[in-house]
Design an enzyme around this catalytic site. Structure first.
Site, PDB file in Angstrom:
ATOM      1  N   TRP A 100       0.929  -1.115   0.625  1.00  0.00           N
ATOM      2  CA  TRP A 100       0.157  -0.273  -0.167  1.00  0.00           C
ATOM      3  C   TRP A 100       0.656   0.947  -0.082  1.00  0.00           C
ATOM      4  CZ3 TRP A 100      -4.513  -1.091  -2.527  1.00  0.00           C
ATOM      5  CH2 TRP A 100      -5.152  -1.389  -2.328  1.00  0.00           C
ATOM      6  N   ASP A 183      -1.118   6.872   6.450  1.00  0.00           N
ATOM      7  CA  ASP A 183      -2.749   5.542   6.199  1.00  0.00           C
ATOM      8  C   ASP A 183      -2.797   4.475   6.675  1.00  0.00           C
ATOM      9  OD1 ASP A 183      -4.268   3.689   4.948  1.00  0.00           O
ATOM     10  OD2 ASP A 183      -2.918   3.579   2.957  1.00  0.00           O
ATOM     11  N   LYS A 207     -12.244  -1.572   5.983  1.00  0.00           N
ATOM     12  CA  LYS A 207     -11.575  -2.705   7.032  1.00  0.00           C
ATOM     13  C   LYS A 207     -12.303  -2.007   8.236  1.00  0.00           C
ATOM     14  CE  LYS A 207      -8.832  -2.933   2.986  1.00  0.00           C
ATOM     15  NZ  LYS A 207      -7.891  -1.986   2.694  1.00  0.00           N
TER      16      LYS A 207
HETATM   17  C1  LIG Z   1      -7.626  -1.286   1.692  1.00  0.00           C
HETATM   18  C2  LIG Z   1      -6.272  -0.406   1.697  1.00  0.00           C
HETATM   19  C3  LIG Z   1      -6.257   0.654   1.049  1.00  0.00           C
HETATM   20  C4  LIG Z   1      -7.158   0.485  -0.658  1.00  0.00           C
HETATM   21  O1  LIG Z   1      -8.241   1.613  -0.165  1.00  0.00           O
HETATM   22  P1  LIG Z   1      -9.554   1.406  -0.756  1.00  0.00           P
HETATM   23  O2  LIG Z   1     -10.614   1.995  -0.498  1.00  0.00           O
HETATM   24  O3  LIG Z   1     -10.141  -0.008  -2.023  1.00  0.00           O
HETATM   25  O4  LIG Z   1      -9.175   2.715  -1.796  1.00  0.00           O
HETATM   26  C5  LIG Z   1      -5.751   1.315   0.876  1.00  0.00           C
HETATM   27  N1  LIG Z   1      -4.939   1.178   1.536  1.00  0.00           N
HETATM   28  C6  LIG Z   1      -4.835  -0.009   2.665  1.00  0.00           C
HETATM   29  C7  LIG Z   1      -3.701   0.105   3.975  1.00  0.00           C
HETATM   30  C8  LIG Z   1      -5.346  -0.946   2.218  1.00  0.00           C
HETATM   31  O5  LIG Z   1      -5.635  -1.572   3.446  1.00  0.00           O
END
Ligand SMILES: *Cc1c(COP(=O)(O)O)cnc(C)c1O
Length: 372
Positions: A100, A183, A207
């Site tokens: 990511w 993030d 998540k």
């Molecule tokens: C799932 C995830 C993303 C991407 O998320 P989207 O909502 O599909 O754009 C980015 N960073 C992390 C750490 C993730 O777990």
């Protein structure tokens, strides 16, 4: 029948919350219609959004000088939106510790130019394991430029299962003036965290928060108003903040469900209690892996093993299909690992109770005994 769902995302939601959604689906609190069907500017939805924000602020201890934004586009959109809002003609530093953060770096370089976005640490090591990411750099192993417009990191790498467990120690060497952007998509609200250590936090909801379609951004006010010229208004944090995230129609239903999840978290004792439960879940699962005499294996450095996403392999990949079929029969869903890593992955977010992890561990032990 609901089974134990280890999906990495969209992930399981607390059953209690889904029951409440079901009860309120056709008629929310006597409004005569459901939340999906009401104006985002009406007093009913305004009260839902305001309560959700207030509960989130309380749960995370968000200081008053931070705006909470309810956005769309996923964390992936933030990979572009962060540099477009914060770079302001300067250069940013990125730490790459998994898929990511690697994607975030690439997108920032694509959108703002390679020379404006520096990669100051990258733990990818294809020699160590096939997929490359199994550790964090030591805090002494990277140095953030004092003139950086911001530092970007991903504090929980969902695919590789690498987590920053002690933000204060990891970020201790970051020069005081450099804003830290995190993030936190896959571990936000999983335990107490110091929001003030970050200048900005973002997280896709699917998540640990609620349904997909909602992206949370928590932005310190001094970061607003630096957007690139010509940036579309819906992508400008300052414009969104000025309109309380309602410049246009927000993802109303997702905000409503997220609000119910926040209330559920408060009922069980907030992030302190959640953190205690999550630590116990992770302890049980890693103990089962490490205690399997090599039948199961997790390649991540023990100091940064994720408490939310636990990838593991079987000693013989030829057993994978058997393991997954048996798991389904045992009521355990979505354990197949990410395609880039292979093997298995158990995502044990907030909504996964201890009993679900106990069921997984019992199945793993039984499977290993039968196949040894
Ligand atoms: C799932 C995830 C993303 C991407 O998320 P989207 O909502 O599909 O754009 C980015 N960073 C992390 C750490 C993730 O777990």
């Amino acid at each position: 029948m609901r089974l134990w769902n280890f999906s990495a995302g969209p992930a399981a939601l607390p059953a209690e919350v889904l029951e409440q959604v079901k009860d309120e689906l056709l008629d929310w609190h006597g409004a005569g219609c459901g939340v999906m069907e009401m104006s985002h500017r009406g007093k009913e939805f305004m009260s839902i959004a305001q309560q959700a924000e207030a509960d989130l602020r309380e749960l995370m201890g968000i200081p008053a000088n931070y705006k909470v934004l309810f956005l769309q586009g996923g964390a992936t959109q933030q990979f572009a939106q962060v540099p477009l809002n914060l770079l302001n003609g300067g250069k940013a530093d990125y730490i790459v510790t998994g898929s990511w953060s690697k994607k975030a770096l690439k997108e920032a370089q694509r959108v703002c130019g390679e020379s404006s976005v520096r990669c100051i640490a990258n733990t990818e090591d294809k020699q160590a394991v096939a997929d490359g990411f199994t550790r964090l750099p030591a805090p002494s192993g990277f140095s953030v430029n004092a003139d950086a417009a911001y530092l970007h990191l991903c504090t929980n790498e969902t695919i590789h299962g690498v987590e920053v467990l002690d933000e204060a120690a990891f970020l201790a060497g970051v020069p005081a003036g450099v804003p830290v952007v995190g993030d936190l998509s896959s571990h936000i609200l999983s335990r107490p965290m110091d929001v003030s250590r970050y200048a900005m936090i973002y997280a896709g909801a699917q998540k640990n928060i609620g349904p997909s379609g909602l992206t949370l951004a928590i932005v310190r006010e001094d970061l607003l108003g630096k957007a690139a010229a010509g940036l579309p208004e819906v992508m400008d944090y300052q414009v969104m903040a000025k309109h309380d995230s309602m410049l246009n129609t927000p993802p109303t239903f997702a905000i409503y469900v997220a609000g119910l999840v926040f209330q559920w978290l408060k009922r069980i004792g907030g992030v302190a209690e959640m953190g205690r439960i999550n630590a116990e879940k992770a302890r049980l699962l890693y103990a089962a892996i490490d205690g399997s005499n090599g039948f199961y294996r997790n390649p991540v450095d023990v100091a940064c093993r994720s408490q939310m996403n636990v990838p593991f392999t079987l000693h013989d990949a030829a057993l994978d299909a058997d393991f997954l079929a048996g798991a389904k029969d045992a009521g355990l869903l979505a354990l197949k690992g990410h395609k880039s890593v292979g093997g298995m992955r158990a995502s044990i977010y907030n909504a996964m109770p201890l009993d679900g992890v106990r069921a997984l561990v019992a199945y793993m032990e039984d499977f290993a005994k039968r196949k040894a």
